[in-house]
Design an enzyme around this catalytic site. Structure first.
Site, PDB file in Angstrom:
ATOM      1  N   HIS A  38      -1.684 -10.018 -16.435  1.00  0.00           N
ATOM      2  CA  HIS A  38      -2.314  -8.905 -16.930  1.00  0.00           C
ATOM      3  C   HIS A  38      -3.426  -9.131 -17.633  1.00  0.00           C
ATOM      4  O   HIS A  38      -4.424  -8.663 -17.536  1.00  0.00           O
ATOM      5  CB  HIS A  38      -1.518  -7.758 -17.566  1.00  0.00           C
ATOM      6  CG  HIS A  38      -0.202  -7.396 -16.915  1.00  0.00           C
ATOM      7  ND1 HIS A  38       1.083  -7.715 -17.475  1.00  0.00           N
ATOM      8  CD2 HIS A  38      -0.138  -6.327 -15.894  1.00  0.00           C
ATOM      9  CE1 HIS A  38       1.943  -6.866 -16.613  1.00  0.00           C
ATOM     10  NE2 HIS A  38       0.984  -6.074 -15.721  1.00  0.00           N
ATOM     11  N   LYS A 150      -0.650 -10.994  -6.785  1.00  0.00           N
ATOM     12  CA  LYS A 150       1.005 -11.007  -6.595  1.00  0.00           C
ATOM     13  C   LYS A 150       1.594  -9.890  -5.820  1.00  0.00           C
ATOM     14  O   LYS A 150       2.450 -10.014  -5.058  1.00  0.00           O
ATOM     15  CB  LYS A 150       1.842 -11.255  -7.957  1.00  0.00           C
ATOM     16  CG  LYS A 150       3.119 -11.299  -7.939  1.00  0.00           C
ATOM     17  CD  LYS A 150       3.694 -11.723  -9.419  1.00  0.00           C
ATOM     18  CE  LYS A 150       3.930 -10.398 -10.040  1.00  0.00           C
ATOM     19  NZ  LYS A 150       4.843  -9.653  -9.422  1.00  0.00           N
ATOM     20  N   VAL A 177      -1.345 -15.450 -11.570  1.00  0.00           N
ATOM     21  CA  VAL A 177      -1.104 -16.267 -12.618  1.00  0.00           C
ATOM     22  C   VAL A 177       0.284 -16.822 -12.843  1.00  0.00           C
ATOM     23  O   VAL A 177       1.338 -16.081 -12.414  1.00  0.00           O
ATOM     24  CB  VAL A 177      -1.379 -15.555 -13.893  1.00  0.00           C
ATOM     25  CG1 VAL A 177      -1.516 -16.552 -15.295  1.00  0.00           C
ATOM     26  CG2 VAL A 177      -2.918 -15.314 -13.801  1.00  0.00           C
TER      27      VAL A 177
END
Length: 286
Positions: A38, A150, A177
């Protein structure tokens, strides 16, 4: 200074003021329990826009009857402290009653894109996603909206919604990430036991195996899926909940690989269902 906004009227008033000043607005929708994935999206928004708004809203419409809505981690104070360090301008944190003061009379329906992968496992999930994203887009009116790769199926669906409804929003997909061992950052990783956390690195390793097979010339989907499954069954205690190879972003299941494809994986551990993916093909960039 980061300001927390809890009402739609105030958020819309702020947006209109900044629009009159000609400022660009970047937006990162989240359900909170923020992690580095995020924060990476927020950093990019801050660097690319005059104003950055994030939302923290656990959307009940995208949770099924046996899913973890009540248990979903909520840590507003920690989340706000994290975004302040990034110079995010506003955190939009409405209540459920603020977002849905009465039963919806109009419903958005997602077609084929919601009938495979996560959508097949979680009926109604993506209808809930597009409903809340559409509402948030109307409230925040961003120029740019940032979504993580993702959740690649979600990204494809949001991009399709924006295109089909001519929404004046540029959707930006941000690379996954990962932890040092390859596990994709996720708010649900906290549900893993210590042993499951050690095993979870193998999700990404199995996808790297698939990439290596592809680069060696393998184009048979069943062969690649079989090798992924064999690798995971040997290395994890979790259950393979979903595994498939699809075209991207159209999400048509592929028996023979050609063009850009998306390998999707979901594994269910004792208290966590983790997803991961890799996109490979003609224009694949690692």
């Amino acid at each position: 200074m980061t300001k927390v906004i809890t009402t739609i009227n105030e958020m819309q008033s702020i947006v209109k003021q900044h629009q009159r000043e000609g400022k660009t607005i970047g937006f990162v929708p989240t359900m909170g329990a923020l992690h580095d994935g995020h924060l990476t999206m927020m950093k990019q928004s801050v660097s690319e826009n005059d104003l950055t708004v994030i939302s923290i809203f656990v959307n009940p419409l995208q949770f099924g009857p046996n899913e973890d809505f009540d248990a979903y981690p909520r840590q507003l104070d920690d989340d706000v402290a994290a975004v302040k360090k990034l110079q995010v301008d506003y955190v939009f944190h409405p209540s459920v009653d603020e977002m849905y003061p009465e039963e919806l009379g109009i419903h958005l329906k997602v077609g084929h894109l919601a009938q495979v992968l996560e959508g097949a496992q979680r009926p109604g999930h993506f209808e809930g996603v597009v409903t809340v994203v559409n509402k948030l887009f109307n409230i925040v009116q961003p120029d740019y909206a940032y979504f993580g790769k993702k959740d690649a199926q979600q990204l494809a669906i949001v991009e399709k919604m924006v295109k089909d409804f001519n929404l004046p929003v540029h959707v930006i997909g941000i690379d996954i990430v990962r932890e040092k061992d390859g596990l994709a950052k996720s708010s649900r990783n906290i549900y893993l036991t210590s042993e499951e956390r050690k095993e979870a690195k193998h999700l990404y390793q199995s996808l790297r195996l698939a990439k290596n097979l592809y680069e060696a010339g393998e184009r048979d989907s069943n062969e690649i899926i079989g090798q992924i499954a064999a690798y995971l069954n040997k290395n994890i205690s979790g259950h393979i909940d979903d595994l498939g190879i699809y075209s991207y972003p159209n999400l048509i299941q592929q028996s023979k690989i050609h063009g850009r494809i998306f390998i999707s994986l979901a594994v269910k551990f004792s208290k966590a269902r983790l997803i991961d993916n890799i996109i490979i093909g003609d224009d694949y960039i690692d």
